[in-house]
Design a protein around this motif. Structure first.
Motif, PDB file in Angstrom:
ATOM      1  N   VAL A 172       9.490  12.609 -27.942  1.00 29.55           N
ATOM      2  CA  VAL A 172      10.584  13.089 -28.796  1.00 29.55           C
ATOM      3  C   VAL A 172      11.325  11.904 -29.419  1.00 29.55           C
ATOM      4  N   GLN A 173      11.621  10.905 -28.612  1.00 32.32           N
ATOM      5  CA  GLN A 173      12.325   9.718 -29.112  1.00 32.32           C
ATOM      6  C   GLN A 173      11.506   8.997 -30.176  1.00 32.32           C
ATOM      7  N   ALA A 201      22.726  14.858 -42.820  1.00 36.60           N
ATOM      8  CA  ALA A 201      21.907  15.993 -42.384  1.00 36.60           C
ATOM      9  C   ALA A 201      22.743  17.105 -41.757  1.00 36.60           C
ATOM     10  N   GLY A 202      24.011  16.816 -41.463  1.00 35.96           N
ATOM     11  CA  GLY A 202      24.870  17.820 -40.834  1.00 35.96           C
ATOM     12  C   GLY A 202      24.471  18.114 -39.402  1.00 35.96           C
ATOM     13  N   GLN A 203      23.990  17.076 -38.676  1.00 37.54           N
ATOM     14  CA  GLN A 203      23.531  17.250 -37.303  1.00 37.54           C
ATOM     15  C   GLN A 203      24.101  16.169 -36.400  1.00 37.54           C
ATOM     16  N   THR A 204      24.212  16.507 -35.119  1.00 32.15           N
ATOM     17  CA  THR A 204      24.470  15.484 -34.123  1.00 32.15           C
ATOM     18  C   THR A 204      23.131  14.918 -33.673  1.00 32.15           C
ATOM     19  N   ARG A 205      23.166  13.798 -32.968  1.00 34.48           N
ATOM     20  CA  ARG A 205      21.928  13.212 -32.460  1.00 34.48           C
ATOM     21  C   ARG A 205      21.252  14.169 -31.478  1.00 34.48           C
ATOM     22  N   GLU A 206      22.070  14.808 -30.638  1.00 34.71           N
ATOM     23  CA  GLU A 206      21.514  15.731 -29.647  1.00 34.71           C
ATOM     24  C   GLU A 206      20.843  16.933 -30.316  1.00 34.71           C
ATOM     25  N   ALA A 207      21.477  17.454 -31.375  1.00 37.13           N
ATOM     26  CA  ALA A 207      20.901  18.602 -32.085  1.00 37.13           C
ATOM     27  C   ALA A 207      19.597  18.208 -32.775  1.00 37.13           C
ATOM     28  N   ALA A 208      19.560  16.995 -33.342  1.00 31.08           N
ATOM     29  CA  ALA A 208      18.343  16.533 -34.009  1.00 31.08           C
ATOM     30  C   ALA A 208      17.204  16.384 -33.003  1.00 31.08           C
ATOM     31  N   LEU A 209      17.501  15.818 -31.839  1.00 24.09           N
ATOM     32  CA  LEU A 209      16.475  15.658 -30.799  1.00 24.09           C
ATOM     33  C   LEU A 209      15.978  17.002 -30.298  1.00 24.09           C
ATOM     34  N   ALA A 210      16.892  17.955 -30.132  1.00 27.90           N
ATOM     35  CA  ALA A 210      16.496  19.292 -29.675  1.00 27.90           C
ATOM     36  C   ALA A 210      15.600  19.972 -30.704  1.00 27.90           C
ATOM     37  N   SER A 211      15.936  19.809 -31.984  1.00 31.17           N
ATOM     38  CA  SER A 211      15.123  20.402 -33.047  1.00 31.17           C
ATOM     39  C   SER A 211      13.730  19.792 -33.073  1.00 31.17           C
ATOM     40  N   ILE A 212      13.647  18.473 -32.923  1.00 32.50           N
ATOM     41  CA  ILE A 212      12.352  17.794 -32.905  1.00 32.50           C
ATOM     42  C   ILE A 212      11.526  18.254 -31.716  1.00 32.50           C
ATOM     43  N   ARG A 213      12.158  18.409 -30.551  1.00 29.76           N
ATOM     44  CA  ARG A 213      11.447  18.864 -29.360  1.00 29.76           C
ATOM     45  C   ARG A 213      10.841  20.247 -29.600  1.00 29.76           C
ATOM     46  N   GLU A 214      11.601  21.151 -30.215  1.00 32.32           N
ATOM     47  CA  GLU A 214      11.083  22.500 -30.486  1.00 32.32           C
ATOM     48  C   GLU A 214       9.891  22.452 -31.429  1.00 32.32           C
ATOM     49  N   HIS A 215       9.998  21.632 -32.484  1.00 27.74           N
ATOM     50  CA  HIS A 215       8.886  21.521 -33.427  1.00 27.74           C
ATOM     51  C   HIS A 215       7.630  20.989 -32.744  1.00 27.74           C
ATOM     52  N   LEU A 216       7.802  19.994 -31.883  1.00 27.16           N
ATOM     53  CA  LEU A 216       6.652  19.428 -31.175  1.00 27.16           C
ATOM     54  C   LEU A 216       6.046  20.437 -30.202  1.00 27.16           C
ATOM     55  N   LEU A 217       6.889  21.253 -29.569  1.00 23.06           N
ATOM     56  CA  LEU A 217       6.383  22.294 -28.677  1.00 23.06           C
ATOM     57  C   LEU A 217       5.549  23.309 -29.451  1.00 23.06           C
ATOM     58  N   VAL A 218       6.058  23.712 -30.604  1.00 21.18           N
ATOM     59  CA  VAL A 218       5.333  24.679 -31.430  1.00 21.18           C
ATOM     60  C   VAL A 218       4.002  24.096 -31.891  1.00 21.18           C
ATOM     61  N   ASP A 219       4.011  22.815 -32.272  1.00 19.39           N
ATOM     62  CA  ASP A 219       2.761  22.163 -32.679  1.00 19.39           C
ATOM     63  C   ASP A 219       1.746  22.159 -31.537  1.00 19.39           C
TER      64      ASP A 219
END
Length: 250
Positions: A16-17, A48-66
């Motif tokens: 994720v990082q 982007a209108g995001q916090t770092r934590e929200a961005a990391l969580a979003s990336i994690r979800e996308h990677l899980l779906v992939d």
């Protein structure tokens, strides 16, 4: 996403990082190329209108779906043959040309205090500044000398010389305008979200055809992605169409 969780699929924090840092670098480079200033991580997140934590969580979800999509595709036997890739290549020749190069000199005037906060008067003063610069060039002064004198672009001290760049590396409005110019032509003064511009076309390089041997692997990746999406849709269809499991609100 729920299927990934049901199967116990996870994404390591390091992955994720890594994805986060790659996206951050891509955004930084893109903004620096457009504005001349490299943004901080905080500025990118604010834009982007995001916090770092929200961005990391979003990336994690996308990677899980992939990951779960790849598992489903493998279960359904998704593959792409060289013959399929060749057929796609032959059917879409316009997609397999490397971008042509464009060599520009530029001048930039930034309305004060900034393009996003400037009023119409500030925009007109910036336009007048470059109109005077354009008149100097048309009267015989060297474009590079005038650019060093008045331009606010990062390359001002190089005489506004942007070098030979691929079209994909330039803002679309530069590419569109350069496409209607001949080498040596000087544009009219024009606005963009970054300020007021004046460009001179130095030279262009034609696009080149990419041979199938170089394009095959990329085509297979694209077609595999398409087939994977179809496999996921087929997997989801019985659930989506089951009224006891899926509710749709309009």
């Amino acid at each position: 996403l729920r299927e990934a969780l049901r199967r116990g699929i996870s994404v390591p924090d390091a992955e994720v990082q890594k994805e986060y840092m790659e996206k951050l670098e891509n955004f930084s480079s893109m903004i620096e190329q457009e504005t001349g200033a490299r943004p901080t991580e905080a500025q990118i997140l604010e834009k982007a209108g995001q916090t770092r934590e929200a961005a990391l969580a979003s990336i994690r979800e996308h990677l899980l779906v992939d990951k779960v999509s790849e598992v489903i595709a493998k279960e359904k036997g998704v593959t792409v043959s060289s013959a399929e890739a060749r057929a796609y290549y032959d059917k879409n020749p316009q997609m397999f040309q490397s971008p042509g190069g464009i060599h520009l000199h530029q001048m930039l005037a930034v309305p004060k205090p900034s393009p996003s906060k400037a009023d119409e008067g500030a925009w007109k003063r910036a336009e007048e500044q470059l109109e005077r610069a354009r008149a100097r060039v048309l009267a015989g002064e060297q474009f590079a000398a005038v650019a060093r004198d008045v331009s606010e672009a990062p390359d001002a001290q190089k005489g506004g010389d942007m070098g030979m760049l691929m079209a994909s590396q330039l803002p679309p409005f530069f590419v569109d305008l350069a496409g209607r110019m001949r080498p040596g032509d000087i544009s009219n003064v024009f606005r963009s979200e970054y300020g007021v511009h004046l460009i001179r076309l130095i030279d262009t390089e034609p696009a080149e055809e990419v041979p199938f041997s170089q394009a095959e692997e990329r085509i297979k990746q694209v077609l595999t992605h398409v087939k994977t999406e179809e496999a996921v849709l087929q997997f989801c269809e019985p659930i989506v169409n089951d009224g006891n499991r899926t509710k749709i609100f309009i």
